[in-house]
Design an enzyme around this catalytic site. Structure first.
Site, PDB file in Angstrom:
ATOM      1  CB  SER A   1      -0.787   0.279   1.435  1.00 52.08           C
ATOM      2  OG  SER A   1      -1.024   1.478   1.001  1.00 52.08           O
TER       3      SER A   1
ATOM      4  CE1 TYR B   1      -4.206  -3.210   4.542  1.00 53.48           C
ATOM      5  CE2 TYR B   1      -3.093  -0.536   4.021  1.00 53.48           C
ATOM      6  CZ  TYR B   1      -3.723  -1.838   3.400  1.00 53.48           C
ATOM      7  OH  TYR B   1      -3.620  -2.373   2.912  1.00 53.48           O
TER       8      TYR B   1
END
Length: 203
Positions: free
Chosen positions: A147, A160
Site C-alpha cells: 500500500s 494497517y
C-alpha cells in the site's frame, strides 16, 4: 489447432480470492490457463467464483475455505498442494484486513493482534509453507500486495500501515534470499481500487 494459453498447465494459489483484487486475480489467472487454488473464508463466495471460472474456462478451480489466521491450516494447505500437484508456480497473496481507522493510541490490543495476524503473520506462514513448492517450479513467482501508506504514512492507518511496511521488509528479504534460485518475489502497489476495504476506509 487451438493456441495454448500463456499459463496453460500452471498451478496458481490465490488468497483473498472471494472479493476485490484477489477475485480479479483468480479470474484472470484462470482465463490465462492456470489451474487456480482459491483460498477464502466464505464457502458461498468461493463457489460463486468457481461458477464464474467454469463459465469462462470450462474448468473448475480448487476451492479452499480457510482462515489465514490459523497458521497450522496454512501448513496443511502446503502439504495438500504437495500431495496433489507436487509444485506451485504462482502465489498471489491478496488477503488482508484494514482493522478500522483509529489513532495509534486508541487501537484496541485485540484489533492490533488480529491485524498483525492477518496481514503479517499469515504472509510469513504462507512463505514458509510454499517456498519449497515454488522451488519445484521452473519459474516460481510470489506476488504480494502492498500500500502507498507505507511510503506516505497517514493518520489513523497505523495498524494497517505498520503491517504492510513489515510485509514489504519480509518480502524484500525473502526475495534477496531467493537470488540464486528460479523463484522470484515481487511487491505490487495497485493504488486506489474500488474494493470493499477501500469502501470501509473511505465510505
Amino acid at each position: 489447432m487451438t493456441e495454448s494459453l500463456p499459463l496453460d498447465g500452471r498451478i496458481a494459489l490465490v488468497t483473498g480470492a472471494t472479493r476485490g483484487i484477489g477475485r480479479e486475480c483468480a479470474l484472470a489467472l484462470a482465463k490465462a490457463g492456470a489451474h487456480v487454488i482459491a483460498v477464502g473464508r466464505n464457502q458461498g463466495a468461493l463457489e460463486s467464483l468457481d461458477d464464474e471460472i467454469k463459465q469462462a474456462t470450462g474448468k473448475p478451480a480448487t476451492l479452499v475455505p480457510l482462515d489465514l489466521m490459523k497458521g497450522d491450516d496454512i501448513d496443511g494447505l502446503g502439504l495438500a498442494i504437495h500431495q496433489r500437484f507436487q509444485r506451485l508456480d504462482i502465489l498471489v497473496h491478496a488477503a488482508a484486513i484494514l482493522g478500522g481507522l483509529t489513532p495509534v493510541s486508541h487501537i484496541d490490543p485485540p484489533i492490533w493482534d488480529r491485524v498483525v495476524s492477518a496481514n503479517l503473520t499469515a504472509t510469513y506462514r504462507l512463505i514458509r509453507s510454499t517456498e519449497r513448492l515454488l522451488r519445484e517450479s521452473d519459474a516460481g513467482r510470489g506476488l504480494f500486495f502492498t500500500s502507498g501508506c507505507v511510503e506516505r504514512p497517514k493518520a489513523f492507518w497505523g495498524a494497517y500501515g505498520a503491517t504492510k511496511a513489515a510485509v514489504e521488509h519480509l518480502v524484500r528479504t525473502w526475495a534477496d534470499e531467493l537470488e540464486n534460485t528460479t523463484v522470484r518475489a515481487a511487491l505490487i502497489d495497485p493504488g486506489a481500487m474500488r474494493t470493499k476495504m477501500r469502501a470501509e476506509a473511505m465510505p
